[in-house]
Design an enzyme around this catalytic site. Structure first.
Site, mmCIF file in Angstrom:
data_model
loop_
_atom_site.group_PDB
_atom_site.id
_atom_site.type_symbol
_atom_site.label_atom_id
_atom_site.label_comp_id
_atom_site.label_asym_id
_atom_site.label_seq_id
_atom_site.Cartn_x
_atom_site.Cartn_y
_atom_site.Cartn_z
ATOM 1 N N GLN A 332 0.864 -1.167 0.000
ATOM 2 C CA GLN A 332 0.000 0.000 0.000
ATOM 3 C C GLN A 332 0.904 1.221 0.000
ATOM 4 O O GLN A 332 1.919 1.231 0.702
ATOM 5 C CB GLN A 332 -0.861 -0.008 1.268
ATOM 6 C CG GLN A 332 -2.059 0.893 1.234
ATOM 7 C CD GLN A 332 -3.324 0.170 0.788
ATOM 8 O OE1 GLN A 332 -3.843 -0.663 1.489
ATOM 9 N NE2 GLN A 332 -3.815 0.500 -0.398
ATOM 10 N N THR A 501 -0.950 -2.750 7.412
ATOM 11 C CA THR A 501 -0.929 -4.209 7.347
ATOM 12 C C THR A 501 -1.820 -4.651 6.193
ATOM 13 O O THR A 501 -2.801 -5.358 6.364
ATOM 14 C CB THR A 501 -1.349 -4.798 8.708
ATOM 15 O OG1 THR A 501 -0.502 -4.233 9.713
ATOM 16 C CG2 THR A 501 -1.187 -6.308 8.754
ATOM 17 N N HIS A 502 -1.502 -4.139 5.028
ATOM 18 C CA HIS A 502 -2.248 -4.485 3.828
ATOM 19 C C HIS A 502 -1.292 -5.113 2.815
ATOM 20 O O HIS A 502 -1.024 -4.551 1.769
ATOM 21 C CB HIS A 502 -2.912 -3.245 3.219
ATOM 22 C CG HIS A 502 -3.841 -2.535 4.156
ATOM 23 N ND1 HIS A 502 -4.293 -1.268 3.929
ATOM 24 C CD2 HIS A 502 -4.402 -2.929 5.328
ATOM 25 C CE1 HIS A 502 -5.106 -0.907 4.930
ATOM 26 N NE2 HIS A 502 -5.182 -1.890 5.791
ATOM 27 N N ASN A 503 -0.742 -6.251 3.175
ATOM 28 C CA ASN A 503 0.121 -6.987 2.265
ATOM 29 C C ASN A 503 -0.769 -7.846 1.371
ATOM 30 O O ASN A 503 -1.756 -8.408 1.848
ATOM 31 C CB ASN A 503 1.070 -7.888 3.056
ATOM 32 C CG ASN A 503 1.676 -7.173 4.258
ATOM 33 O OD1 ASN A 503 1.003 -7.014 5.273
ATOM 34 N ND2 ASN A 503 2.902 -6.738 4.150
#
Lengths: 573, 248
Positions: A332, A501-503
């Site tokens: 992101q 935490t947008h993997n």
């Protein structure tokens, strides 16, 4: 020699949103499901002392213990990957509910453009719009096809919101009305309307009012306590798997959860999985759980890692571009925002909710013309009031020192006098951004860690700078900001500061086994009884939080698994 | 003018909170934590308990030597000094907070990946050393005294505040060259833990009497802000700590 247990219909690896949704949908239809969760059990009562910034936000109470397992990172293959020794850029969940416990609850739908990004970009701008190495592809499903599943996720979670004027068509309104509107959000709405933009209240899983969902689960309304992201909800107001789908699955009597059960291998015969091998971390015993269907529902990294460690599927090779497992890792683009310091206005910044925000999509997806821009896609631009806690929020205007008397005075003064407008930028995949097994570093069992090869590209830098300027215009229009700071510059990807935490990616979906690992039911092309559920299926990451789309795909996968189970086999697509 | 809401913004009492917050759905209490609050009762006050000024038994050292504590306490106070706004890090107990943190799992990097091999990495790859936080503090404190000695022939805590700032700045900017640890990384850790000691819940030994929160208008551990979330201007509230949650 591993102990072998009796066979079950379905084994689910990881009991967060994906595992919980799959388990609830399958057990309702009579299948027996075993959920293997490496962490501990969780319940709402655990959060009695949750208003503790140090313990939860800074010592990462709810996160994976990195001493046992982490990831390694390098910016490019010529650099030696080194372990992420402590937390920074993203936070890995663990335990019952997974990352679904510590999320903020911002529940967007990706845009119709996202699902056909390659075709639609070519249609409007031609193929030359893609820079070298950008490996975007269509998802193998359209927004319209996915719409009913978005709706199911939203009805289950009780999402509070209002229609996005620039979003995809909705079959139904949100199940609950938008959250309350604090002054900062009103200012954002007024400013953006004046600028002929299209503000709407951020879709929220925090619950604006008491709600009973279609499964009969009742939850209380959000109290705006300001402890959401990195915390569990002591009211059960924030939708998480533990207060929604998991109890529904348990009630059927067909769902058995085994906590402290760390899955280490998928067992298979080269064509189909036969079950999984896991270690009971309380005893160290290795246990084999045979199953007709294996569903991977852990986080992005472990979905990918389990496949690679189990030699299932074709590993991605960045040199040839062939293979699929580990492909299209994306993230992101969070840099690109504006801060306004107000001399004569104070805001109750300590109050809030994880998904309390006002947002625009005028600069997201392909909602604006990119003909003269050196990037594709864009960002969701928003103001949010998630609850600012005192250790983590000590913003001072540029030029003020970082400590000492002047810092103390400014950080205290501006704590309640600062607003920021932020851009959550999309992140396009590139051929040389990928996941594979680290050759050196091991986890507590001696298994290889996941290795991330990733850096920001010119695409990301252009996107960040463009969106930062838009954020600056908005905060200026929001008035009274005596000092405005616009963060235009996106440096190299740095694993130390928290970003998001947008993997995404690693086990991506698509319409062809040549370019994707799973079909549009998240069924593996190379192993028909294995389904891989999660944001690991995203071929790129959009300018939104991923959970809404991930939840929709989970319902889609559940339907596929039921179909597969009834039809007795074969690829569904 | 913005203070006019002060009177009506008293913290929500637990009973009113439960009544108002929609937690009770048709007689069924939703949410386990809130449910347990319903059962909570205040115990009777012990005679005389309210009048005796209680010693702060938390203010004893778990990790630092007396010498180390004096250095850290002086340094914290320069990072967050006492002034007309209120107490500084020293009076707030930040040095005790740091001592207690280093004594526990955080000081041992218990939840960090500390396996080798160790290689120096790029800055974007984060800390790659083998030293634990308590060891970094041991070295950093020693080096602060060494540097102070080289400048003024005194220990850090014997310097004037201005001289102490000079030393801290030299660490912050890596003007001090150390072979074992990064001076600036140590300073960043010292600054971060000082702020933690100023603003974390008092249960950890800092933020004494919640005065850190009071200075910053942070109300601490409140059950709900539904009553003020839409309000213009600052809602001033007396802070509450986690101790206000009865857990017996």
């Amino acid at each position: 020699m591993a102990k072998k247990l009796p066979k079950v219909d379905v084994v689910v690896v990881g009991v967060g949103w994906g595992g919980g949704i799959i388990a609830s949908e399958l057990t309702k239809q009579g299948l027996t499901v075993v959920g293997l969760e490496r962490g501990k059990e969780r319940k709402t009562e655990d959060y009695f002392m949750v208003h503790d910034e140090l313990r939860y936000a800074l010592r990462y109470e709810l996160m994976q213990d990195l001493s046992k397992e982490t990831i390694t990172f390098r910016s490019k293959p010529s650099v030696r990957a080194l372990p992420m020794r402590s937390y920074g850029s993203f936070l890995l969940g663990t335990g019952l509910g997974g990352s679904g416990v510590h999320w903020n609850g911002q529940t967007f739908r990706f845009l119709p453009y996202d699902f056909e990004i390659r075709s639609k970009t070519i249609e409007r701008y031609g193929e030359k719009k893609f820079p070298d190495g950008m490996t975007i592809q269509d998802w193998g499903i359209t927004y319209d096809e996915l719409e009913p599943y978005f709706d199911r996720f939203e009805q289950m979670a009780g999402i509070s919101g209002e229609e996005n004027p620039l979003g995809g068509k909705r079959s139904k309104p949100y199940p609950t009305p938008p959250m309350k509107m604090p002054p900062a959000l009103k200012m954002f709405a007024e400013a953006t309307k004046k600028m002929n933009l299209h503000p709407y209240m951020m879709p929220s899983a925090n619950l604006s009012e008491a709600y009973t969902n279609p499964d009969g689960v009742s939850r209380a309304a959000c109290q705006y306590c300001g402890f959401c992201e990195r915390f569990g909800c002591e009211y059960g107001a924030k939708a998480d798997p533990v207060v929604t789908v998991i109890p529904v699955a348990k009630k059927t009597g067909k769902f058995e959860i085994r906590t402290h059960s760390h899955v280490r291998r998928i067992l298979h015969d080269g064509k189909k999985a036969t079950g999984v091998m896991y270690t009971d971390v309380t005893t160290g015993e290795d246990i084999e759980q045979p199953a007709d269907i294996v569903v991977l529902t852990s986080y992005v990294f472990n979905n990918t890692r389990l496949l690679l460690m189990s030699n299932l599927g074709r590993p991605y090779d960045p040199n040839t571009g062939k293979g699929v497992i580990g492909k299209n890792y994306a993230y992101q683009v969070i840099r690109g925002g504006a801060i306004g310091f107000y001399e004569d206005r104070e805001f109750n910044v300590f109050a809030g909710a994880g998904a309390l925000g006002m947002t625009i999509d005028d600069y997201n997806g392909d909602n604006f013309d990119h003909s003269d821009l050196n990037f594709i896609h864009g960002a969701n631009i928003s103001i949010s009031q998630t609850g600012q806690r005192p250790i983590g929020n000590n913003k001072v205007p540029a030029g003020v020192p970082g400590w000492g008397k002047e810092f103390k005075a400014a950080s205290i003064k501006y704590y309640t006098r600062t607003l920021s407008v932020g851009a959550q930028g999309a992140c396009m995949p590139f051929r040389h951004h990928f996941l594979d097994l680290d050759p050196t570093y091991k986890d507590v069992f001696g298994d290889p860690l996941m290795r991330i090869t990733f850096d920001f590209e010119e695409q990301d830098r252009q996107l960040a700078a463009y969106c930062a300027d838009r954020c600056g215009e908005i905060i200026k229009e929001m008035g009274a900001a005596d000092k405005i700071e616009v963060n235009r510059k996106l440096g190299p990807y740095d694993i130390t500061p928290y970003q998001s935490t947008h993997n995404t990616g690693g086990v991506i979906m698509g319409s062809s086994p040549d370019t994707s690992a799973v079909n549009n039911y998240l069924q593996m092309w190379d192993a028909e009884n294995v389904f891989v559920v999660g944001a690991s299926a995203f071929p790129h990451n959009s300018g939104y939080n991923p959970t809404g789309t991930m939840g929709a795909l989970s319902y889609r996968a559940a339907e596929g698994i039921l179909k597969y189970s009834k039809s007795g086999g074969g690829l569904l697509v | 003018m913005l203070e006019q809401h002060e009177k009506q913004d008293q913290p929500v009492s637990r009973r009113n909170f439960l009544k108002n917050s929609g937690l009770v759905l048709g007689g069924l209490v939703v949410g386990g934590v809130a449910g347990s609050l319903l059962r909570t009762q205040q115990g009777p006050q012990q005679p005389g308990a309210a009048t005796a000024p209680a010693a702060d038994f938390n203010q004893a050292l778990m990790y630092f030597t007396g010498e180390q504590f004096r250095v850290i306490e002086a340094a914290c106070e320069r990072i967050f000094p006492e002034d007309e706004l209120g107490p500084g890090a020293k009076a707030l107990g930040a040095a005790y907070f740091i001592d207690h943190q280093l004594a526990g799992e955080w000081g041992f990097n218990a939840r960090d990946y500390m396996q080798g091999p160790f290689y120096p990495g790029e800055a974007t790859q984060g800390y790659q050393g083998r030293l634990k936080r308590r060891e970094i503090f041991d070295i950093g404190i020693q080096e602060m005294n060494n540097y102070s000695n080289s400048l003024e022939g005194k220990k850090f805590y014997e310097l004037t505040p201005e001289q102490q700032d000079t030393v801290l700045k030299a660490f912050e900017t890596d003007e001090v060259k150390l072979t074992t640890i990064s001076a600036s990384a140590f300073f960043a850790m010292l600054r971060a833990t000082t702020l933690e000691g100023v603003y974390s819940d008092p249960l950890y030994g800092g933020n004494k009497n919640m005065d850190g929160w009071r200075m910053k208008s942070f109300p601490g551990n409140q059950m709900a802000y539904t009553q003020i979330i839409e309000q213009e201007g600052l809602a001033k509230m007396e802070p509450l700590s986690l101790r206000d949650h009865q857990h017996g």
